[in-house]
Design a protein around this motif. Sequence first.
Motif, PDB file in Angstrom:
ATOM      1  N   ASP A  26     -16.640 -22.704  -3.913  1.00 44.70           N
ATOM      2  CA  ASP A  26     -17.907 -22.129  -4.352  1.00 44.70           C
ATOM      3  C   ASP A  26     -17.971 -20.636  -4.016  1.00 44.70           C
ATOM      4  OD1 ASP A  26     -18.119 -22.248  -1.632  1.00 44.70           O
ATOM      5  OD2 ASP A  26     -19.947 -23.463  -1.580  1.00 44.70           O
ATOM      6  N   ARG A  27     -16.810 -20.037  -3.886  1.00 49.68           N
ATOM      7  CA  ARG A  27     -16.682 -18.611  -3.583  1.00 49.68           C
ATOM      8  C   ARG A  27     -15.505 -18.061  -4.382  1.00 49.68           C
ATOM      9  NH1 ARG A  27     -11.987 -18.395  -1.015  1.00 49.68           N
ATOM     10  NH2 ARG A  27     -11.362 -20.098   0.389  1.00 49.68           N
ATOM     11  N   PRO A  28     -15.387 -16.745  -4.477  1.00 50.89           N
ATOM     12  CA  PRO A  28     -14.216 -16.184  -5.164  1.00 50.89           C
ATOM     13  C   PRO A  28     -12.916 -16.590  -4.478  1.00 50.89           C
ATOM     14  CG  PRO A  28     -15.929 -14.522  -4.952  1.00 50.89           C
ATOM     15  CD  PRO A  28     -16.374 -15.713  -4.128  1.00 50.89           C
ATOM     16  N   LEU A  29     -11.931 -16.914  -5.275  1.00 54.16           N
ATOM     17  CA  LEU A  29     -10.605 -17.308  -4.791  1.00 54.16           C
ATOM     18  C   LEU A  29      -9.575 -16.221  -5.106  1.00 54.16           C
ATOM     19  CD1 LEU A  29      -8.592 -19.475  -3.720  1.00 54.16           C
ATOM     20  CD2 LEU A  29      -8.531 -20.406  -6.040  1.00 54.16           C
ATOM     21  N   VAL A  30      -9.613 -15.723  -6.322  1.00 53.71           N
ATOM     22  CA  VAL A  30      -8.749 -14.618  -6.750  1.00 53.71           C
ATOM     23  C   VAL A  30      -9.556 -13.337  -6.558  1.00 53.71           C
ATOM     24  CG1 VAL A  30      -7.436 -13.627  -8.656  1.00 53.71           C
ATOM     25  CG2 VAL A  30      -7.614 -16.117  -8.423  1.00 53.71           C
ATOM     26  N   VAL A  31      -9.144 -12.517  -5.604  1.00 55.99           N
ATOM     27  CA  VAL A  31      -9.976 -11.382  -5.179  1.00 55.99           C
ATOM     28  C   VAL A  31      -9.155 -10.094  -5.146  1.00 55.99           C
ATOM     29  CG1 VAL A  31     -11.443 -12.898  -3.797  1.00 55.99           C
ATOM     30  CG2 VAL A  31      -9.488 -11.748  -2.727  1.00 55.99           C
ATOM     31  N   PRO A  32      -9.812  -8.942  -5.232  1.00 60.03           N
ATOM     32  CA  PRO A  32      -9.078  -7.679  -5.082  1.00 60.03           C
ATOM     33  C   PRO A  32      -8.515  -7.559  -3.661  1.00 60.03           C
ATOM     34  CG  PRO A  32     -11.267  -7.310  -6.024  1.00 60.03           C
ATOM     35  CD  PRO A  32     -11.235  -8.726  -5.532  1.00 60.03           C
ATOM     36  N   ALA A  33      -7.307  -7.026  -3.559  1.00 56.72           N
ATOM     37  CA  ALA A  33      -6.735  -6.728  -2.248  1.00 56.72           C
ATOM     38  C   ALA A  33      -7.586  -5.658  -1.566  1.00 56.72           C
ATOM     39  CB  ALA A  33      -5.303  -6.245  -2.405  1.00 56.72           C
ATOM     40  N   THR A  34      -7.602  -5.689  -0.244  1.00 53.41           N
ATOM     41  CA  THR A  34      -8.344  -4.656   0.486  1.00 53.41           C
ATOM     42  C   THR A  34      -7.418  -3.602   1.093  1.00 53.41           C
ATOM     43  OG1 THR A  34      -8.384  -6.020   2.493  1.00 53.41           O
ATOM     44  CG2 THR A  34     -10.250  -6.194   1.007  1.00 53.41           C
ATOM     45  N   CYS A  35      -6.118  -3.895   1.191  1.00 54.68           N
ATOM     46  CA  CYS A  35      -5.150  -2.882   1.633  1.00 54.68           C
ATOM     47  C   CYS A  35      -4.712  -2.099   0.400  1.00 54.68           C
ATOM     48  CB  CYS A  35      -3.951  -3.533   2.326  1.00 54.68           C
ATOM     49  SG  CYS A  35      -4.338  -4.399   3.854  1.00 54.68           S
ATOM     50  N   ARG A  36      -5.529  -1.166  -0.033  1.00 53.74           N
ATOM     51  CA  ARG A  36      -5.298  -0.475  -1.290  1.00 53.74           C
ATOM     52  C   ARG A  36      -4.326   0.693  -1.150  1.00 53.74           C
ATOM     53  NH1 ARG A  36      -6.839  -3.813  -5.083  1.00 53.74           N
ATOM     54  NH2 ARG A  36      -6.935  -2.073  -6.557  1.00 53.74           N
ATOM     55  N   VAL A  37      -4.194   1.229   0.060  1.00 56.95           N
ATOM     56  CA  VAL A  37      -3.343   2.398   0.277  1.00 56.95           C
ATOM     57  C   VAL A  37      -2.098   1.984   1.054  1.00 56.95           C
ATOM     58  CG1 VAL A  37      -3.200   4.711   1.258  1.00 56.95           C
ATOM     59  CG2 VAL A  37      -5.363   3.906   0.272  1.00 56.95           C
ATOM     60  N   GLU A  38      -0.928   2.162   0.444  1.00 56.38           N
ATOM     61  CA  GLU A  38       0.372   1.899   1.079  1.00 56.38           C
ATOM     62  C   GLU A  38       0.500   0.498   1.682  1.00 56.38           C
ATOM     63  OE1 GLU A  38       2.334   3.929   0.206  1.00 56.38           O
ATOM     64  OE2 GLU A  38       1.605   5.972   0.314  1.00 56.38           O
ATOM     65  N   PRO A  39       0.229  -0.551   0.916  1.00 57.30           N
ATOM     66  CA  PRO A  39       0.354  -1.901   1.495  1.00 57.30           C
ATOM     67  C   PRO A  39       1.784  -2.250   1.889  1.00 57.30           C
ATOM     68  CG  PRO A  39       0.022  -2.027  -0.871  1.00 57.30           C
ATOM     69  CD  PRO A  39      -0.213  -0.596  -0.487  1.00 57.30           C
ATOM     70  N   GLY A  40       2.789  -1.718   1.143  1.00 54.83           N
ATOM     71  CA  GLY A  40       4.179  -1.979   1.511  1.00 54.83           C
ATOM     72  C   GLY A  40       4.510  -1.406   2.866  1.00 54.83           C
ATOM     73  N   LEU A  41       4.036  -0.200   3.132  1.00 47.35           N
ATOM     74  CA  LEU A  41       4.276   0.453   4.414  1.00 47.35           C
ATOM     75  C   LEU A  41       3.550  -0.280   5.535  1.00 47.35           C
ATOM     76  CD1 LEU A  41       5.864   2.959   5.324  1.00 47.35           C
ATOM     77  CD2 LEU A  41       3.745   4.267   5.158  1.00 47.35           C
ATOM     78  N   ILE A  42       2.319  -0.694   5.273  1.00 51.12           N
ATOM     79  CA  ILE A  42       1.556  -1.438   6.278  1.00 51.12           C
ATOM     80  C   ILE A  42       2.240  -2.770   6.579  1.00 51.12           C
ATOM     81  CG2 ILE A  42      -0.621  -2.648   6.723  1.00 51.12           C
ATOM     82  CD1 ILE A  42      -1.982  -0.471   5.002  1.00 51.12           C
ATOM     83  N   GLY A  43       2.668  -3.476   5.529  1.00 51.71           N
ATOM     84  CA  GLY A  43       3.331  -4.763   5.738  1.00 51.71           C
ATOM     85  C   GLY A  43       4.623  -4.616   6.505  1.00 51.71           C
ATOM     86  N   ALA A  44       5.412  -3.584   6.171  1.00 48.66           N
ATOM     87  CA  ALA A  44       6.653  -3.340   6.905  1.00 48.66           C
ATOM     88  C   ALA A  44       6.353  -3.052   8.371  1.00 48.66           C
ATOM     89  CB  ALA A  44       7.417  -2.178   6.279  1.00 48.66           C
ATOM     90  N   ALA A  45       5.307  -2.271   8.622  1.00 49.45           N
ATOM     91  CA  ALA A  45       4.923  -1.975  10.002  1.00 49.45           C
ATOM     92  C   ALA A  45       4.540  -3.243  10.755  1.00 49.45           C
ATOM     93  CB  ALA A  45       3.766  -0.981  10.020  1.00 49.45           C
TER      94      ALA A  45
END
Length: 305
Positions: free
Chosen positions: A275-294
């Motif tokens: 009863d809530r959104p399931l497919v949602v916009p990501a919130t890590c909009r800036v450099e998510p690859g770099l953040i994930g690698a970190a």
Amino acid sequence: MIVCFDIGGTAIKGAVAYAPDDIRAFPRRPTPGDDFDAFVETLRAVIAESGGTPACVSISIAGVIDPDTHRAIVANIPCIHGRTLSADLAQALDLPVIVANDADCFAIAEASIGAGQGHRVVFGAIMGSGVGGGLVIDGRLINSDGGFAGEWGHGPVAATTAGHPPVAIPPIPCGCGLKGCIDATCSARGMEKLHSFLHGETLTSEEIISAWQDGDPMAARTIEILVDIIASPLALVINVTGATIVPVGGGLSNSPELLEAIDVAVKARILRRFDRPLVVPATCRVEPGLIGAALLGLRVSGETS
């Protein structure tokens, strides 16, 4: 402290990370695509700029590490394609090296500090120039040793009829060698091909979405059919994985209206009810690859220190 990189075909983004909330980026450098020695020297220069000896180096790449051979499949950076990249770089840099797919890094970023916080099973979906994804369960990547899990954009699963009323959809050739992949049909480029097929009109994905939002009936028909095609494969991914949130990144995620339409269609096709959104916009909009690698590097260095 670790040094992390997000490496694409044109640029190398580097940063030093002390904690998940303390990631300090360095200026971008061009990617030496054809010279492995120059590639290593570029990484070494960034590591030197960190001012210390990192516990490890963690890298996000636009490619896949084959889990059987440990070799990198990176078509747009010839000098690292086919290499046992983690081992080769570890030897060259004299440091432990972690290498992960950029979609996996996006998924771990969203699961850890983004829209997936508090969820056991997070499927991070990429919808941009290509369609991809990564799966995180209990805070850990399924692809911890490389692999193709999460690559929901590939496989001949795109519907051959879609929309209301239905229209026949040709199996569009995909760069992976198959036909009828979601990547080929529902990515930004796929949207453009779909629109051209339906209406004989050449528009960019941004123009199609803008026209749809302005009430253009041809663009609306394209979006309706694209949503109908993409919703069933994504619903199947959710049923199989048990994901309770699907953060979406990539260029198409810039349209909240498009994600809302996909969310409604997907929730109508899955077994579990939300009863809530399931497919949602990501919130890590800036450099998510770099953040994930970190985040991956910090976790490994914490486990091995």
